[in-house]
Write an enzyme that holds these catalytic residues in place. Sequence first.
Site, PDB file in Angstrom:
ATOM      1  N   GLU A   1       9.854  15.801  14.427  1.00  0.00           N
ATOM      2  CA  GLU A   1      10.362  16.620  12.958  1.00  0.00           C
ATOM      3  C   GLU A   1      10.399  17.660  12.517  1.00  0.00           C
ATOM      4  O   GLU A   1       8.737  17.427  12.091  1.00  0.00           O
ATOM      5  CB  GLU A   1      10.575  15.256  12.226  1.00  0.00           C
ATOM      6  CG  GLU A   1      11.858  14.026  12.451  1.00  0.00           C
ATOM      7  CD  GLU A   1      10.712  12.499  11.593  1.00  0.00           C
ATOM      8  OE1 GLU A   1       9.678  12.593  11.723  1.00  0.00           O
ATOM      9  OE2 GLU A   1      11.901  12.718  10.133  1.00  0.00           O
TER      10      GLU A   1
ATOM     11  N   LYS B   1       0.953  -0.923  -0.086  1.00  0.00           N
ATOM     12  CA  LYS B   1      -0.211  -0.712  -0.360  1.00  0.00           C
ATOM     13  C   LYS B   1       0.926   1.080  -0.113  1.00  0.00           C
ATOM     14  O   LYS B   1       1.383   1.351   0.553  1.00  0.00           O
ATOM     15  CB  LYS B   1      -1.026  -0.129   1.247  1.00  0.00           C
ATOM     16  CG  LYS B   1      -1.705   1.364   0.945  1.00  0.00           C
ATOM     17  CD  LYS B   1      -2.365   1.465   2.514  1.00  0.00           C
ATOM     18  CE  LYS B   1      -1.740   2.596   3.129  1.00  0.00           C
ATOM     19  NZ  LYS B   1      -1.601   4.302   2.890  1.00  0.00           N
TER      20      LYS B   1
ATOM     21  N   CYS C   1      13.037  11.631   6.201  1.00  0.00           N
ATOM     22  CA  CYS C   1      13.043  11.413   7.933  1.00  0.00           C
ATOM     23  C   CYS C   1      13.845  10.834   8.384  1.00  0.00           C
ATOM     24  O   CYS C   1      14.838  10.721   9.586  1.00  0.00           O
ATOM     25  CB  CYS C   1      12.545   9.913   8.683  1.00  0.00           C
ATOM     26  SG  CYS C   1      13.558   8.582   7.254  1.00  0.00           S
TER      27      CYS C   1
ATOM     28  N   GLU D   1      10.305   0.886   9.786  1.00  0.00           N
ATOM     29  CA  GLU D   1      11.169   2.088   9.000  1.00  0.00           C
ATOM     30  C   GLU D   1      11.168   3.973   9.475  1.00  0.00           C
ATOM     31  O   GLU D   1      10.059   4.690   8.595  1.00  0.00           O
ATOM     32  CB  GLU D   1      11.955   2.789   7.924  1.00  0.00           C
ATOM     33  CG  GLU D   1      13.855   3.127   7.950  1.00  0.00           C
ATOM     34  CD  GLU D   1      13.095   4.768   7.222  1.00  0.00           C
ATOM     35  OE1 GLU D   1      12.998   5.748   8.171  1.00  0.00           O
ATOM     36  OE2 GLU D   1      12.615   4.537   6.086  1.00  0.00           O
TER      37      GLU D   1
HETATM   38  C1  SIN Z   1      12.897   8.142   4.240  1.00  0.00           C
HETATM   39  O1  SIN Z   1      13.033   9.322   4.663  1.00  0.00           O
HETATM   40  O2  SIN Z   1      11.804   7.723   4.790  1.00  0.00           O
HETATM   41  C2  SIN Z   1      14.137   7.637   3.572  1.00  0.00           C
HETATM   42  C3  SIN Z   1      15.541   8.296   3.224  1.00  0.00           C
HETATM   43  C4  SIN Z   1      16.537   7.626   2.463  1.00  0.00           C
HETATM   44  O3  SIN Z   1      16.481   6.621   2.234  1.00  0.00           O
HETATM   45  O4  SIN Z   1      17.703   8.352   2.475  1.00  0.00           O
END
Ligand code: SIN
Length: 486
Positions: A388, A182, A291, A257
């Site tokens: 964040e 998804k 992230c 993640e």
């Molecule tokens: C993400 O922001 O979830 C991953 C970033 C990345 O793979 O560099």
Amino acid sequence: MAVTIPPLERSDFLTGQPLVDGTEICGDSTYAITNPATGEALANVAKLGAAQTYRAIESNSRAFIDWRKRHAQERARLLHDWLALVRLHRQDLGLLMTAEQGKPLAEALGEVDYAASFIQWFAEEARRVYGEVIPGSADRRIIVIRQPVGVAGAITPWNFPAAMITRKVAPALAAGCTVTLKPSELTPLTAFALAKLALEAGIPPGVFNVVCGDAPAIGSVLTSHPDVTKFTFTGSTAVGKLLTAQCATTLKRVSMELGGNAPLLVFDDADLDQAVEGTIASKFRNTGQTCVCANRILVQGGIHDRFVEALAARVSAFTVGNGLEGATDQGPLITRAAFDKVQGHVADAIAQGGGIVTGGKRHGAGELFFQPTVLTGANPAMRLADEETFGPVAPVFRFDTEAEALALANATRSGLAAYAFTRDIDRAWRVAEGLETGMVGMNNGIVSTETAPFGGIKESGLGREGSRHGIDEFLEMKTINLGVRS
Ligand code: SIN
């Protein structure tokens, strides 16, 4: 419907739909995908729910019977064929991604390459799933083989509409698993195109399905269905915790993640240019919407003013605008809520004594554009120290000692990425070891590559993606205890 992107060679990518068991499917209703740079509608896509997700998982289970038995060499060949099609359609995929996500075209094309790198890597890794032989005892030999976990459910975010998909789907398929994905409801067109290309490459129907629409309904089936034995998610920590709890009822293998709050430390002995370039690369990638973006920039007193001046000069020179027009460096934020959060963080920082060096307001390019911003006088009481920002705002905190910098850096429940800039090799080791994160960029603002493990500690996640370890997330060990007569 107004289509705001240059004509695609594969115009069918713009009319793509969810793909289950090799067939594009419709739901009971549709919803519009909009371009965040212009607010214009790009496409209408089917809104699916629980019923179609059950169907997708059933087709995964059927396809798994054959897919797991294919020789690794054949799965590798099919992944290589998928890779070739992704490369062939690089330009169209990039245009599609910029249109639905907003990142500048050069960055979108870079993401297609990044996405392709995971397909290539795991096509190669498919053939390196080794077992082990353990000398058990005089009358026993122990053999460990590694087998696919089974059907995998995957949920991916809007900020990397291609790479987060291939970082999960390629190792799953290489291992012999089947997947229902998804993607984010905001950016499904890239996902539909990738799934279509996989099918065109010869990956059998039902091996890689894409469903999209009613996120809670789909998420709940993916995390509770007993036939889904593995679940993998990239997104916020709050949602990751919820999904992990849902997976607990059927005890799925889980990889998460999740969010970060990356500190970036600049010591007095840093190379100033390297530190500024590293900060730009980390903080302003995807307009601050990753992230692993630096969220807190911690700068030692002796270099502070020179660093701020040089950073602000670079940041105020950015070209902000529609990623499909000209040499844009910074695009829009993804939604109004994202914009409001960024604006709220800046307002809160100013109210708590922060000073704007450059930026700080909505950008004239449109509703969802925020000026690339540098602010000084940041402190731990500000919202941006704890949450964040996910936007183009670089808050600079000042510190005096290494111990103080490490304490500030680690004062968070997140532990995904961190960065540090120093020319002192002893300090580099001490700081790399002392930072409580899964990844450290040392004199380097980019930690992402298919060759290295990607993932976090603390509340930033479970498991690793990419690298030779990424395929392990989709494999189980089986121990065969063999009796031997002498
Ligand atoms: C993400 O922001 O979830 C991953 C970033 C990345 O793979 O560099």
